[in-house]
Design an enzyme around this catalytic site. Sequence first.
Site, PDB file in Angstrom:
ATOM      1  N   ASP A  24       0.831  -1.210   0.000  1.00 36.71           N
ATOM      2  CA  ASP A  24       0.000   0.000   0.000  1.00 36.71           C
ATOM      3  C   ASP A  24       0.867   1.262   0.000  1.00 36.71           C
ATOM      4  OD1 ASP A  24      -2.376   1.367  -0.070  1.00 36.71           O
ATOM      5  OD2 ASP A  24      -2.677   1.334   2.106  1.00 36.71           O
ATOM      6  N   HIS A  41       2.437   3.152  -8.854  1.00 30.90           N
ATOM      7  CA  HIS A  41       2.181   1.732  -9.183  1.00 30.90           C
ATOM      8  C   HIS A  41       3.337   1.166 -10.005  1.00 30.90           C
ATOM      9  CE1 HIS A  41      -1.694   2.270  -7.489  1.00 30.90           C
ATOM     10  NE2 HIS A  41      -2.260   2.864  -8.510  1.00 30.90           N
ATOM     11  N   LEU A 135      10.676 -20.544  -4.287  1.00 29.62           N
ATOM     12  CA  LEU A 135       9.766 -19.574  -3.660  1.00 29.62           C
ATOM     13  C   LEU A 135       8.398 -19.711  -4.315  1.00 29.62           C
ATOM     14  CD1 LEU A 135       9.332 -17.010  -1.810  1.00 29.62           C
ATOM     15  CD2 LEU A 135       9.742 -15.674  -3.875  1.00 29.62           C
TER      16      LEU A 135
END
Length: 272
Positions: A24, A41, A135
């Site tokens: 965020d 973004h 991962l």
Amino acid sequence: MFSSSTRTIPAHSPVPRHLAVIMDGNGRWAKKRFLPRVAGHQQGVETVRRLVKGCTDRGIGHLTLFAFSSENWRRPAEEVKYLMNLFVAALEREVGRMHQNGVRLRIIGDLSAFEPRLIDLIRRGESLTAGNEKLHLTVAANYGGRWDLMQAFNGLVQAYPEKAGNYTEVDLEPFLAMNYAPEPDLFIRTGGEQRISNFLLWQLAYCELFFTEQCWPDFDEATLDTAIASFRKRERRFGRTSEQLLAAPDNKTNPLAAVLTAPTLPAEFPDA
Ligand code: IPE
Ligand code: IPE
Ligand code: MG
């Protein structure tokens, strides 16, 4: 199937097995720099790349990133469109590298709302990386914790209608979007807000929460390490008392074990 924090006590781990992140503060990062929100973004994608590496380097097995919530459609149409295009571009650019680095990619959320091109890229990225284990990277896109619970309930009822009224947690869990991962043990939210915003509602039941003022484009390895250090200091009781924790077999790794004296418990006391 992984152990559930409400049915068994998860084994202690100094490094989180599963890190869940609400990325965020992109808009505020951009605003501070007199840039359009979408510049935040774009910069945020770079942070994702760094964090994937940071998690791999630290032996974190699962990383789950909240990229677009089921409520983010409420944003201005141009911002939503930009985010969708950015998702397409990021998949086109990053999936090959992820594959080389042993990353397995999965997307959770209601994909039906996305354009065919994006859905196709997601499917191709998931199948290309399906054999990787270093991962497990999950991106939550058009995801909402309530959406997840509802689709799981509906799947369960359809599969076992005869069990209505008697469903258990064990019955529901295979239908949840993240049925392949242990519950997150560390949650990080950047950008200063201290809320869950409809992220993994079921799975965060006993997760350790860490909030930082740092906006997502600025999030770095130093803050990741601060979060992990904070995680290590937490006394994870899962409903028990401190004294029980000290008497439990994993108490050697409990940071409080050194300063507190373990009490003698009655023999009949259930050792969780
Ligand atoms: C998070 O950053 C990215 C998405 C929700 C897609 P924001 O866009 O929410 O940034 P702020 O919170 O407005 O600063
Ligand atoms: C949460 O951030 C969702 C993502 C990061 C994808 P928001 O910025 O949408 O959350 P609220 O609206 O501040 O709660
Ligand atoms: Mg926000």
